[in-house]
Design a protein around this motif. Structure first.
Motif, mmCIF file in Angstrom:
data_model
loop_
_atom_site.group_PDB
_atom_site.id
_atom_site.type_symbol
_atom_site.label_atom_id
_atom_site.label_comp_id
_atom_site.label_asym_id
_atom_site.label_seq_id
_atom_site.Cartn_x
_atom_site.Cartn_y
_atom_site.Cartn_z
ATOM 1 N N LEU A 289 0.826 -1.197 0.000
ATOM 2 C CA LEU A 289 0.000 0.000 0.000
ATOM 3 C C LEU A 289 0.868 1.257 0.000
ATOM 4 O O LEU A 289 1.826 1.368 0.765
ATOM 5 N N GLY A 290 0.520 2.188 -0.856
ATOM 6 C CA GLY A 290 1.244 3.450 -0.899
ATOM 7 C C GLY A 290 2.550 3.414 -1.662
ATOM 8 O O GLY A 290 3.219 4.444 -1.803
ATOM 9 N N ALA A 291 2.942 2.252 -2.170
ATOM 10 C CA ALA A 291 4.199 2.162 -2.919
ATOM 11 C C ALA A 291 4.059 2.890 -4.253
ATOM 12 O O ALA A 291 3.038 2.792 -4.924
ATOM 13 N N THR A 292 5.093 3.631 -4.609
ATOM 14 C CA THR A 292 5.101 4.360 -5.869
ATOM 15 C C THR A 292 6.003 3.645 -6.861
ATOM 16 O O THR A 292 7.203 3.493 -6.620
ATOM 17 N N GLU A 293 5.421 3.180 -7.956
ATOM 18 C CA GLU A 293 6.221 2.502 -8.967
ATOM 19 C C GLU A 293 5.601 2.729 -10.344
ATOM 20 O O GLU A 293 4.433 3.107 -10.461
ATOM 21 N N TYR A 294 6.387 2.512 -11.360
ATOM 22 C CA TYR A 294 5.959 2.730 -12.739
ATOM 23 C C TYR A 294 5.041 1.604 -13.199
ATOM 24 O O TYR A 294 5.295 0.425 -12.953
ATOM 25 N N SER A 295 3.951 1.971 -13.866
ATOM 26 C CA SER A 295 3.056 0.996 -14.483
ATOM 27 C C SER A 295 2.731 1.493 -15.882
ATOM 28 O O SER A 295 2.241 2.617 -16.054
ATOM 29 N N SER A 296 3.031 0.682 -16.876
ATOM 30 C CA SER A 296 2.875 1.139 -18.258
ATOM 31 C C SER A 296 1.411 1.291 -18.632
ATOM 32 O O SER A 296 0.526 0.623 -18.088
ATOM 33 N N LEU A 297 1.149 2.175 -19.568
ATOM 34 C CA LEU A 297 -0.187 2.386 -20.122
ATOM 35 C C LEU A 297 -0.282 1.581 -21.411
ATOM 36 O O LEU A 297 0.351 1.904 -22.405
#
Length: 372
Positions: free
Chosen positions: A222-230
């Motif tokens: 929860l709350g982790a910031t990471e890249y997720s492709s579109l």
């Protein structure tokens, strides 16, 4: 335990979309996310331009990785530029130095309700060809009943999880020059039922008692910031669109007493530059941003708030180039101010689960830690 953000989502339905939200623009596209809305704007900008190299878009050195995902989906190179000291705005000198003949756009982020200075960005880019300004309003939504008109060339809003007006998905893109219209599309009865169920679960699990279990579950991030492709850009579904009018009504009626408490209590503590030029008359904080004196002070305050489950968060832990999964990005100039910002920022919850007594305790804990 309070979640960092997230108002209750209301599931009362209305026929069609509100007709008075936005001023008449050449483009109005209802899409499946705020990231898709941003990608939609960038795709149109690229189609309307003629350059020899890869198109570039300027983004802040401290920002959500969804900006990078939208840039990649549209075929752009994201170029990170530093912030001004103790500010959410660009360092304009570094911004001008970062512009190239391939720069087609600058993303102006409304940070938690602190608007970008569009006029200043116009001035910084006016001698570098026709660079489009995109207002990223994913963290803000207007509260008054007047139709919103973009101050930039394009403007996007998000209705995703934890946003000011949340539908657990959806976004909208406005453009002065785009000339395209995208309406919501039916997803089917099964998907509508699934969305309804997800909203019910979200409302249940974001309640303080349930959220403590979620936050302490080692299998969740929860709350982790990471890249997720579109992967694709699609229309918003009609089920979510039917919830917007009622959700907007609740958003406009919700009192702003919690953010008013923070503004009063932390006026002498907050190092972040908050003034009438950036807040304006429609200041609504998605979370209250508190910039402290040092990383050590921030961490001490955060640990004290966490110990009592009071919903504080670091937001993005570092600059955009260092976020997990972010690749294919270029930083031009230093990101020193953005890095210092990331190490000293604390965000405080303002959502509808924050009762006045919780806000009072948050203020007491912070003042106690700072005066130690």
């Amino acid at each position: 335990m309070l979640p960092p953000s997230g108002n209750r989502i209301h599931v009362a339905r209305s026929e069609g979309l509100p007709t008075d939200l936005f001023a008449d623009t050449a483009s109005l596209a209802w899409l499946d996310s705020g990231t898709s809305a941003l990608g939609h704007c960038l795709e149109h900008i690229k189609q309307s331009a003629t350059i020899e190299g890869r198109p570039e878009v300027v983004i802040p050195g401290y920002c959500c990785p969804d900006l990078v995902a939208a840039a990649h989906a549209a075929g752009f190179l994201p170029v990170a530029v530093d912030l001004a000291p103790d500010s959410t705005s660009y360092d304009l000198t570094q911004l001008e130095s970062a512009l190239s003949p391939d720069t087609l756009a600058v993303i102006a982020v409304n940070f938690m309700g602190i608007s970008a200075d569009i006029a200043a960005l116009r001035g910084a880019t006016q001698n570098h060809g026709k660079i489009q300004i995109i207002e990223d309003n994913a963290q803000w939504f207007p509260r008054d009943s007047k139709p919103y008109s973009p101050k930039g060339d394009y403007s996007i809003f998000s209705f995703g999880r934890g946003k000011p007006v949340s539908l657990l998905g959806g976004g909208v893109a406005l453009g002065k020059y785009a000339g395209t219209k995208v309406a919501p599309a039916a997803a089917g009865a099964l998907k509508d039922t699934l969305t309804h169920t997800k909203i019910g679960l979200y409302n249940t699990l974001s309640a303080p008692r349930a959220y403590r279990w979620l936050a302490n579950n080692p299998l969740l991030k929860l709350g982790a910031t990471e890249y997720s492709s579109l992967e694709k850009i699609a229309p918003m579904d009609t089920f979510r669109a039917s919830l917007l009018a009622h959700s907007l009504m609740h958003y406009r009626e919700r009192p702003l007493t919690i953010q008013a408490t923070y503004l009063e209590q932390f006026a002498a503590i907050n190092r972040l530059k908050l003034d009438d030029n950036t807040l304006g008359q429609q200041a609504v904080f998605l979370r209250y941003p508190l910039l402290l004196e040092s990383e050590r002070e921030r961490d001490r305050v955060l640990n004290a708030l966490d110990a009592e489950g009071l919903g504080a968060s670091r937001l993005y832990a570092t600059v955009i180039t260092e976020i997990e999964g972010v690749k294919d990005i270029e930083a031009r100039g230093t990101l020193d101010n953005a890095y210092a910002f990331a190490k000293r920022l604390l965000t405080l919850p303002t959502h509808d689960k924050v009762l006045p007594r919780y806000a009072e305790r948050i203020c007491a804990v912070i003042k106690s830690e700072i005066t130690r």
